[in-house]
Motif scaffolding. Structure first.
Motif, PDB file in Angstrom:
ATOM      1  N   PHE A 275       0.862  -1.179   0.000  1.00 57.96           N
ATOM      2  CA  PHE A 275       0.000   0.000   0.000  1.00 57.96           C
ATOM      3  C   PHE A 275       0.896   1.225   0.000  1.00 57.96           C
ATOM      4  O   PHE A 275       1.606   1.485   0.972  1.00 57.96           O
ATOM      5  CB  PHE A 275      -0.906  -0.004   1.244  1.00 57.96           C
ATOM      6  N   ALA A 276       0.908   1.958  -1.103  1.00 56.45           N
ATOM      7  CA  ALA A 276       1.738   3.161  -1.206  1.00 56.45           C
ATOM      8  C   ALA A 276       1.202   4.228  -0.252  1.00 56.45           C
ATOM      9  O   ALA A 276      -0.001   4.460  -0.185  1.00 56.45           O
ATOM     10  CB  ALA A 276       1.731   3.682  -2.635  1.00 56.45           C
ATOM     11  N   THR A 277       2.116   4.847   0.499  1.00 54.79           N
ATOM     12  CA  THR A 277       1.702   5.861   1.463  1.00 54.79           C
ATOM     13  C   THR A 277       2.583   7.096   1.354  1.00 54.79           C
ATOM     14  O   THR A 277       3.671   7.056   0.787  1.00 54.79           O
ATOM     15  CB  THR A 277       1.826   5.354   2.920  1.00 54.79           C
ATOM     16  N   GLY A 278       2.098   8.156   1.942  1.00 54.45           N
ATOM     17  CA  GLY A 278       2.939   9.304   2.185  1.00 54.45           C
ATOM     18  C   GLY A 278       3.803   8.991   3.395  1.00 54.45           C
ATOM     19  O   GLY A 278       3.656   7.941   4.029  1.00 54.45           O
TER      20      GLY A 278
ATOM     21  N   GLY B  63       8.868  -0.907   0.788  1.00 53.55           N
ATOM     22  CA  GLY B  63      10.126  -0.784   1.504  1.00 53.55           C
ATOM     23  C   GLY B  63      11.099   0.232   0.949  1.00 53.55           C
ATOM     24  O   GLY B  63      12.244   0.287   1.384  1.00 53.55           O
ATOM     25  N   LYS B  64      10.656   1.072  -0.008  1.00 51.43           N
ATOM     26  CA  LYS B  64      11.551   2.054  -0.619  1.00 51.43           C
ATOM     27  C   LYS B  64      10.873   3.416  -0.722  1.00 51.43           C
ATOM     28  O   LYS B  64       9.667   3.517  -0.903  1.00 51.43           O
ATOM     29  CB  LYS B  64      11.955   1.610  -2.030  1.00 51.43           C
TER      30      LYS B  64
ATOM     31  N   LEU C  26       6.750  13.114  -0.438  1.00 51.16           N
ATOM     32  CA  LEU C  26       7.637  11.964  -0.313  1.00 51.16           C
ATOM     33  C   LEU C  26       6.740  10.746  -0.165  1.00 51.16           C
ATOM     34  O   LEU C  26       5.799  10.755   0.619  1.00 51.16           O
ATOM     35  CB  LEU C  26       8.526  12.116   0.931  1.00 51.16           C
ATOM     36  N   LEU C  27       7.012   9.709  -0.927  1.00 52.82           N
ATOM     37  CA  LEU C  27       6.187   8.498  -0.901  1.00 52.82           C
ATOM     38  C   LEU C  27       7.007   7.304  -0.443  1.00 52.82           C
ATOM     39  O   LEU C  27       8.234   7.300  -0.544  1.00 52.82           O
ATOM     40  CB  LEU C  27       5.619   8.215  -2.287  1.00 52.82           C
ATOM     41  N   PHE C  28       6.299   6.272   0.038  1.00 50.50           N
ATOM     42  CA  PHE C  28       6.949   5.041   0.466  1.00 50.50           C
ATOM     43  C   PHE C  28       6.132   3.879  -0.070  1.00 50.50           C
ATOM     44  O   PHE C  28       4.910   3.832   0.082  1.00 50.50           O
ATOM     45  CB  PHE C  28       7.003   4.981   1.996  1.00 50.50           C
TER      46      PHE C  28
ATOM     47  N   GLN D 186      13.541  13.368   2.529  1.00 42.81           N
ATOM     48  CA  GLN D 186      13.841  11.970   2.840  1.00 42.81           C
ATOM     49  C   GLN D 186      14.810  11.858   4.011  1.00 42.81           C
ATOM     50  O   GLN D 186      14.668  10.987   4.868  1.00 42.81           O
ATOM     51  CB  GLN D 186      14.403  11.253   1.621  1.00 42.81           C
ATOM     52  N   GLU D 187      15.793  12.757   4.081  1.00 41.30           N
ATOM     53  CA  GLU D 187      16.760  12.709   5.182  1.00 41.30           C
ATOM     54  C   GLU D 187      16.054  12.872   6.532  1.00 41.30           C
ATOM     55  O   GLU D 187      16.379  12.170   7.496  1.00 41.30           O
ATOM     56  CB  GLU D 187      17.841  13.778   5.022  1.00 41.30           C
TER      57      GLU D 187
END
Length: 159
Positions: free
Chosen positions: A13-16, A146-147, A141-143, A76-77
């Motif tokens: 499930f793609a998330t913010g 696992g990436k 930014l998306l997740f 991302q940092e």
């Protein structure tokens, strides 16, 4: 079913990406999370899910406030810092929204007061009454799987 299979399925499930923050006696604590959602428009409510071993759990219970910082593509940092993935990093400073700590440059900053909490499984769900919002016009930014990912605009073809 095993834990790995469950985690893999949830990762589909793609998330913010958010950083949840709170403050107790001038000490700000943050945690990266993707377990966040809106609950209600009237009243304006959101929910965050915090694991039983997370340092921030008891701080939110004590402070009765939290913020949700929806991270921008260039943050991302910050996500990695608050996920404990970077051992050496620059000091993070917080801005204020309705007197609560928020991250500058976030796509959205959402200030909340805890209106309820519910323990379910190994997490506590905090329902937050939204007291203020600040928005920026930037990419998220998306997740996914696992990436970290980015949003690429699709060009619409007009016929």
């Amino acid at each position: 079913m095993d834990d790995r299979k469950f985690r893999t399925a949830m990762g589909k499930f793609a998330t913010g990406v958010t950083v949840i923050a709170t403050e107790v006696e001038g000490d700000v604590l943050g945690m990266t999370a993707n377990a966040f959602m809106s609950v209600s428009l009237n009243p304006k409510l959101v929910v965050v899910s915090i694991g039983k071993n997370a340092k921030i759990l008891n701080k939110i219970k004590e402070s009765k406030i939290f913020t949700v910082n929806i991270l921008a593509a260039d943050q991302q940092e910050l996500s990695m810092i608050f996920a404990g993935q970077l051992k050496e990093h620059k000091k993070v400073t917080f801005d204020r929204l309705d007197g609560k700590p928020v991250l500058a440059g976030a796509l959205a900053q959402i200030a909340c007061e805890v209106s309820a909490e519910h323990v379910e499984g190994d997490h506590t769900l905090f329902i937050g009454k939204v007291t203020d919002i600040h928005l920026e016009d930037v990419e998220p930014l998306l997740f996914y799987s696992g990436k970290y990912r980015s949003l690429t605009e699709e060009k619409l073809v007009t016929l």
